[in-house]
Enzyme design. Structure first.
Site, short mmCIF file in Angstrom:
data_model
loop_
_atom_site.label_atom_id
_atom_site.label_comp_id
_atom_site.label_asym_id
_atom_site.label_seq_id
_atom_site.Cartn_x
_atom_site.Cartn_y
_atom_site.Cartn_z
N SER A 1 48.55 11.14 -59.49
CA SER A 1 48.93 9.79 -59.13
C SER A 1 50.03 9.28 -60.06
CB SER A 1 47.72 8.85 -59.17
OG SER A 1 46.80 9.25 -60.14
N HIS B 1 50.70 6.35 -49.65
CA HIS B 1 51.53 7.12 -48.71
C HIS B 1 50.74 8.32 -48.25
CE1 HIS B 1 52.30 10.11 -51.83
NE2 HIS B 1 52.48 9.10 -52.65
N HIS C 1 41.25 13.74 -52.61
CA HIS C 1 40.13 13.80 -53.55
C HIS C 1 38.81 13.82 -52.79
CE1 HIS C 1 43.47 11.70 -55.64
NE2 HIS C 1 43.05 12.34 -56.71
N TYR D 1 36.28 12.12 -53.63
CA TYR D 1 35.71 10.76 -53.56
C TYR D 1 36.22 9.97 -52.36
CZ TYR D 1 40.03 9.25 -55.96
OH TYR D 1 41.32 9.03 -56.31
N GLU D 2 37.31 10.46 -51.75
CA GLU D 2 37.81 9.79 -50.55
C GLU D 2 36.94 10.11 -49.34
OE1 GLU D 2 42.34 9.88 -50.24
OE2 GLU D 2 41.93 11.40 -51.74
N ALA E 1 46.06 12.16 -63.90
CA ALA E 1 45.81 11.07 -64.82
C ALA E 1 44.36 11.23 -65.27
CB ALA E 1 45.98 9.73 -64.12
N MET F 1 38.83 12.88 -61.96
CA MET F 1 38.16 13.06 -60.67
C MET F 1 38.91 14.04 -59.77
SD MET F 1 37.47 9.04 -59.93
CE MET F 1 37.05 7.90 -61.25
N SER F 2 39.71 14.93 -60.37
CA SER F 2 40.51 15.84 -59.54
C SER F 2 40.64 17.19 -60.22
CB SER F 2 41.89 15.23 -59.30
OG SER F 2 42.64 15.20 -60.49
N ASN G 1 44.16 5.99 -70.08
CA ASN G 1 43.24 4.99 -70.65
C ASN G 1 42.26 5.72 -71.55
OD1 ASN G 1 42.28 5.93 -67.80
ND2 ASN G 1 40.39 5.40 -68.91
N HIS H 1 41.71 -0.09 -62.54
CA HIS H 1 42.58 0.88 -61.86
C HIS H 1 44.05 0.50 -61.98
CE1 HIS H 1 43.93 3.94 -59.12
NE2 HIS H 1 44.45 3.03 -58.30
#
Ligand code: HPA
Length: 273
Positions: free
Chosen positions: A33, A63, A81, A83-84, A111, A205-206, A229, A241
């Site tokens: 991202s 996008h 991902h 989580y989607e 990230a 998460m990826s 972060n 986020h």
């Protein structure tokens, strides 16, 4: 993967524009991202994810996702991902497609939250190893693709490529262990203390499903995280986020320079020429 996955990869390949299919990019890049702009530096044939047969559609990044093949490089901007709500097969299909195109070296970027207390937001970290705590393995199922049933993961992140990336950085760049959780909520402070105890330096998460897929295919992997972060509970502030994305955007120019220089040292070119 589910039975029929190999046919799915073939159908995706067959649906690519001839200009993309005809090249044999040796290097694949998965942009995390905030790094989508890097794709603009690659000149060649592009295909929107929506135009690739059976391809999943990312939902979070604003996008729909784009694959660009130029020079020796194939870039995926916009990953999907777990989580989607995507199935593990969907998460790794892009990596299998890169392999089908000819990719034998994969650069994955993301990230991440900093678990290691010596880190600071904005830091770039080379991934040395990972902890798969996402709760699934993408290779589970009757179709494990062209690779072995039980792939070796002892050098999932290539020492050779890490050395190359260090040269590309031209400045000290730390190495760390990336722990993948399913998300989508950020972790609790107790979970971050657990991850630190397990040896994690980074959390996200990826990446891990893609790396497992790539290693099963014999692809050499470089993983780079941008610490956007400090992980939950380390600083006395909640995770947000928008804040994570803003820190990612600030680091993007440095991250993109590192990517471009790494590709150059790999002997690749970003231009169809
Ligand atoms: N946790 C999980 N994933 C993340 C984080 C985090 O703190 N930051 C960026 N991606």
């Amino acid at each position: 993967m589910r039975s029929g996955f190999t046919e799915r990869v073939e159908a995706a390949f067959a649906s690519l524009p001839a200009g993309a299919r005809g090249r044999r990019p040796s290097v694949g890049i998965v942009l995390g991202s905030g790094l989508g702009a890097f794709a603009a530096s690659v000149r060649g044939a592009s295909a929107a994810f929506a135009s690739i047969e059976g391809f999943p559609k990312p939902t979070v990044e604003g996008h729909g996702g784009m694959m660009t093949v130029g020079g020796d490089v194939a870039v995926l901007a916009g990953r999907v991902h777990y989580y989607e709500g995507h199935e593990p097969d969907d998460v790794v299909l892009p990596v299998f497609l890169l392999h089908r195109l000819g990719v034998r070296t994969l650069v994955v970027t993301n990230a991440a939250g900093g678990v290691n207390r010596s880190y600071a937001p904005g830091l770039l970290v080379l991934i040395r190893d990972h902890l798969n705590l996402a709760g699934f393995n993408p290779l589970r199922g009757p179709d494990h693709g062209p690779g072995p049933r039980f792939p070796d993961m002892s050098t999932a992140y290539s020492p050779r490529l890490r050395e190359l990336a260090r040269q590309a950085a031209g400045e000290p760049i730390p190495e760390g262990v990336y722990a993948a959780l399913a998300g989508p909520c950020y972790e609790t402070p107790a979970e971050i203390r657990m991850l630190a105890g397990l040896g994690a330096d980074l959390v996200g998460m990826s990446t891990v499903p893609e790396v497992i897929a790539a290693r099963s295919l014999g692809i050499e992997v470089l993983g780079v995280s941008c610490v956007t972060n400090m992980a939950a509970g380390i600083l006395d502030q909640p995770l947000d986020h928008a804040e994570v994305m803003a820190r990612g955007r600030e680091a993007a120019p440095r991250f993109e320079r590192l990517l471009a220089e790494t590709v150059r040292l790999l002997g690749g070119s970003l231009d169809a020429g």
